[in-house]
Design a protein around this motif. Structure first.
Motif, PDB file in Angstrom:
ATOM      1  N   VAL A  43     -90.542  -2.276  69.228  1.00  0.00           N
ATOM      2  CA  VAL A  43     -91.157  -0.963  69.460  1.00  0.00           C
ATOM      3  C   VAL A  43     -90.345  -0.186  70.498  1.00  0.00           C
ATOM      4  CG1 VAL A  43     -93.169   0.218  70.428  1.00  0.00           C
ATOM      5  CG2 VAL A  43     -93.487  -1.641  68.784  1.00  0.00           C
ATOM      6  N   GLN A  46     -87.179   1.025  69.003  1.00  0.00           N
ATOM      7  CA  GLN A  46     -87.352   1.769  67.747  1.00  0.00           C
ATOM      8  C   GLN A  46     -86.636   1.044  66.606  1.00  0.00           C
ATOM      9  OE1 GLN A  46     -89.160   5.042  67.482  1.00  0.00           O
ATOM     10  NE2 GLN A  46     -89.930   3.949  69.270  1.00  0.00           N
ATOM     11  N   SER A  48     -85.461  -0.612  63.334  1.00  0.00           N
ATOM     12  CA  SER A  48     -85.642  -0.259  61.928  1.00  0.00           C
ATOM     13  C   SER A  48     -84.725  -1.136  61.098  1.00  0.00           C
ATOM     14  CB  SER A  48     -85.316   1.212  61.699  1.00  0.00           C
ATOM     15  OG  SER A  48     -85.459   1.559  60.340  1.00  0.00           O
ATOM     16  N   SER A  97     -92.689  -4.795  64.290  1.00  0.00           N
ATOM     17  CA  SER A  97     -92.612  -3.608  65.139  1.00  0.00           C
ATOM     18  C   SER A  97     -92.530  -2.324  64.324  1.00  0.00           C
ATOM     19  CB  SER A  97     -91.408  -3.700  66.082  1.00  0.00           C
ATOM     20  OG  SER A  97     -90.181  -3.595  65.359  1.00  0.00           O
ATOM     21  N   ARG A  98     -92.031  -2.400  63.098  1.00  0.00           N
ATOM     22  CA  ARG A  98     -91.898  -1.180  62.288  1.00  0.00           C
ATOM     23  C   ARG A  98     -93.275  -0.571  61.986  1.00  0.00           C
ATOM     24  NH1 ARG A  98     -89.805   3.374  61.784  1.00  0.00           N
ATOM     25  NH2 ARG A  98     -89.969   4.304  59.718  1.00  0.00           N
ATOM     26  N   GLN A 101     -94.882   0.796  65.128  1.00  0.00           N
ATOM     27  CA  GLN A 101     -94.354   2.109  65.497  1.00  0.00           C
ATOM     28  C   GLN A 101     -95.074   3.213  64.721  1.00  0.00           C
ATOM     29  OE1 GLN A 101     -89.929   2.327  65.423  1.00  0.00           O
ATOM     30  NE2 GLN A 101     -89.990   0.101  65.490  1.00  0.00           N
TER      31      GLN A 101
END
Length: 228
Positions: A43, A46, A48, A97-98, A101
């Motif tokens: 997170v 960020q 991805s 985490s994706r 987010q």
């Protein structure tokens, strides 16, 4: 004499199953530490995972996951297996985490994540409780669950191309039900003495919980997400 021997064997099997179950729960609790760490790092960074190429991302994710599965199973009787399992849960935290987010992009993101976590815990406690208390053998669920998993995987790959929000919701709902069933099946397998290795057992139960949480969070976001 035969009854005595049978009773002793039953007690030994029961003690063995209880030991595996206890160690599974302990390792499962430990596995949440790298998962949370991976999620927090993801997170913050960020993170991805090839978001621009969903199919390549899915195939790469499956490849890495199965490499971990092979390594964990190959080393399940040693500390290497435990280390690989914890490394895998860190990787899964990064992957988690994706969606976190996305959830945190909503004004009520924190409460939705908490609700998904609470719902997952309630499902796990209920299914694990049934499997532990009930004397019924749930091993006959295995084939049905496997067929369901194959169907879900096919639907997920298809939706990479179709991009249908309604289909994604259906998939998420089915996954919650399917992996709730897997929790019941996997815990029952330990209780009944079918699974005797706590590393393998932890991996199975961890994946059950992870999939329930992710799909439950997706459903909650879809129906209750609030934009600023």
């Amino acid at each position: 004499m035969q009854l005595d021997t049978y009773g002793q064997q039953t007690r030994v099997l029961s003690q063995g199953a209880n030991r595996v179950l206890r160690n599974t729960y302990l390792l499962l609790a430990l596995s949440m530490v790298p998962t949370v760490a991976g999620a927090l790092i993801g997170v913050q960074m960020q993170f991805s995972f090839l978001a621009g190429s969903p199919l390549v991302s899915f195939l790469l994710f499956m490849g890495i996951s199965f490499a971990f599965f092979y390594g964990i199973e190959k080393n399940k009787n040693s500390g290497v297996g435990v280390a690989l399992l914890l490394a895998f849960t860190f990787f899964m935290g990064l992957m988690l985490s994706r969606i976190l987010q996305v959830a945190l992009g909503f004004s009520n993101g924190g409460s939705m994540i908490a609700l998904a976590g609470g719902g997952t815990a309630a499902i796990f406690a209920t299914m694990a409780g049934i499997a532990s208390v009930s004397k019924r053998d749930f091993s006959n669920m295995g084939k049905f669950l496997t067929v369901g998993l194959v169907v879900v995987l096919i639907a997920m790959v298809a939706n990479i191309f179709l991009q249908m929000p309604v289909l994604q919701l259906v998939i998420s709902a089915v996954v919650v039900l399917l992996f709730s069933g897997y929790i019941l099946y996997d815990i029952s397998n330990i209780v009944q003495g079918g699974e005797t290795n706590y590393v393998t057992a932890t991996l199975a139960v961890y994946l059950d919980i992870y999939n329930v949480f992710v799909s439950l969070l997706h459903l909650i976001m879809s129906f209750t997400g609030e934009r600023d």
